[in-house]
Scaffold this motif. Sequence first.
Motif, PDB file in Angstrom:
ATOM      1  N   VAL A   1       0.841  -1.195   0.000  1.00 48.96           N
ATOM      2  CA  VAL A   1       0.000   0.000   0.000  1.00 48.96           C
ATOM      3  C   VAL A   1       0.873   1.241   0.000  1.00 48.96           C
ATOM      4  CG1 VAL A   1      -1.805   1.294   1.209  1.00 48.96           C
ATOM      5  CG2 VAL A   1      -1.802  -1.211   1.305  1.00 48.96           C
ATOM      6  N   THR A   2       0.515   2.214  -0.826  1.00 50.18           N
ATOM      7  CA  THR A   2       1.084   3.559  -0.756  1.00 50.18           C
ATOM      8  C   THR A   2      -0.056   4.516  -0.429  1.00 50.18           C
ATOM      9  OG1 THR A   2       2.819   3.092  -2.378  1.00 50.18           O
ATOM     10  CG2 THR A   2       2.250   5.402  -2.014  1.00 50.18           C
TER      11      THR A   2
ATOM     12  N   ASP B   1       6.479   5.598  -9.231  1.00 45.26           N
ATOM     13  CA  ASP B   1       7.505   5.198  -8.270  1.00 45.26           C
ATOM     14  C   ASP B   1       7.428   3.706  -7.962  1.00 45.26           C
ATOM     15  OD1 ASP B   1       8.295   7.815  -8.192  1.00 45.26           O
ATOM     16  OD2 ASP B   1       7.382   8.261  -6.244  1.00 45.26           O
ATOM     17  N   TYR B   2       6.199   3.170  -7.855  1.00 44.13           N
ATOM     18  CA  TYR B   2       6.051   1.732  -7.582  1.00 44.13           C
ATOM     19  C   TYR B   2       6.597   0.907  -8.740  1.00 44.13           C
ATOM     20  CZ  TYR B   2       3.946  -2.847  -6.941  1.00 44.13           C
ATOM     21  OH  TYR B   2       3.764  -4.198  -6.825  1.00 44.13           O
TER      22      TYR B   2
ATOM     23  N   LEU C   1       9.477  -2.470 -13.347  1.00 44.94           N
ATOM     24  CA  LEU C   1       8.411  -2.805 -14.280  1.00 44.94           C
ATOM     25  C   LEU C   1       8.271  -1.712 -15.336  1.00 44.94           C
ATOM     26  CD1 LEU C   1       5.737  -4.054 -11.710  1.00 44.94           C
ATOM     27  CD2 LEU C   1       6.996  -5.462 -13.365  1.00 44.94           C
ATOM     28  N   PRO C   2       7.788  -2.065 -16.519  1.00 48.73           N
ATOM     29  CA  PRO C   2       7.620  -1.063 -17.579  1.00 48.73           C
ATOM     30  C   PRO C   2       6.496  -0.083 -17.245  1.00 48.73           C
ATOM     31  CG  PRO C   2       6.647  -3.139 -18.235  1.00 48.73           C
ATOM     32  CD  PRO C   2       7.380  -3.411 -16.956  1.00 48.73           C
TER      33      PRO C   2
ATOM     34  N   ARG D   1       3.271  12.568 -15.230  1.00 50.53           N
ATOM     35  CA  ARG D   1       4.344  11.571 -15.367  1.00 50.53           C
ATOM     36  C   ARG D   1       4.346  11.063 -16.806  1.00 50.53           C
ATOM     37  NH1 ARG D   1       7.532   9.760 -10.995  1.00 50.53           N
ATOM     38  NH2 ARG D   1       7.141  11.249  -9.292  1.00 50.53           N
ATOM     39  N   PRO D   2       4.991  11.795 -17.712  1.00 52.20           N
ATOM     40  CA  PRO D   2       4.911  11.492 -19.151  1.00 52.20           C
ATOM     41  C   PRO D   2       5.491  10.140 -19.536  1.00 52.20           C
ATOM     42  CG  PRO D   2       6.554  13.201 -18.711  1.00 52.20           C
ATOM     43  CD  PRO D   2       5.799  12.994 -17.441  1.00 52.20           C
ATOM     44  N   LEU D   3       6.303   9.528 -18.674  1.00 50.06           N
ATOM     45  CA  LEU D   3       6.852   8.216 -18.999  1.00 50.06           C
ATOM     46  C   LEU D   3       5.838   7.096 -18.816  1.00 50.06           C
ATOM     47  CD1 LEU D   3      10.489   8.423 -17.581  1.00 50.06           C
ATOM     48  CD2 LEU D   3       9.685   8.779 -19.920  1.00 50.06           C
TER      49      LEU D   3
END
Length: 224
Positions: free
Chosen positions: A65-66, A80-81, A87-88, A107-109
């Motif tokens: 959990v975040t 961030d997770y 992971l991609p 978060r453009p990525l």
Amino acid sequence: MGRHEILTAVRRGLKRGALPADQAAMLRGRLAAHPRQLIPARSRLPHHQQVDLFVRNVEKEFGSVTRVADLDAVPGAVADYLAAQNLPGHVIMAPHPELQAIPWSARPLLDIREGRAQGTDTVSVQHGFAGIAETGTLMLPSAPDRPVTLNLLADTEIAVLRASAVVGAYEEGWDRLRVEVGFMPRNVMFITGPSRSADIEQTLELGAHGPRRLHIVLVEDAAE
């Protein structure tokens, strides 16, 4: 074959006719009243403590959990997770209005695609309908904007859940469904941690029947 025909065939097989009026009335009353069974005392807590209990039970069942302050913080938490798990950033997301309103472009990525999951999808983002504190369980009724495949096909499932949607017991989850949905969906899934099995030689295997990782982004919107 319709409902009436099916029930008539069942009665015929049981060699029984229609229920007497008093028994039928009793059953209708029971269905309308939604009687409670024994509810564990551990879930009878002030709401902020129910949220804490939910988090503890999720983590006890191999989930993670975040906790974030608001929906604007969700993209960062997801990115961030994924980075921490190597992971991609390709994500299949439920087309739910609440998820669509999140500023993913921060978060453009992250490469977000909406719709149903395919067998090739590795990460899904699902909208959390309710969290059950007593066991750390997600309640996920099916809907066009909450596809069931997101809960089954991706190796990693991320659920975005509001803290205000955490309830103490299962009965309260069903209460929430009756109020917010108003009818019984085709499917209601209860998910407690990632999929796992120890059927073979008592060796625990994660991802046996679904995601091997379950991560919940918990949005702290509940009033204390």
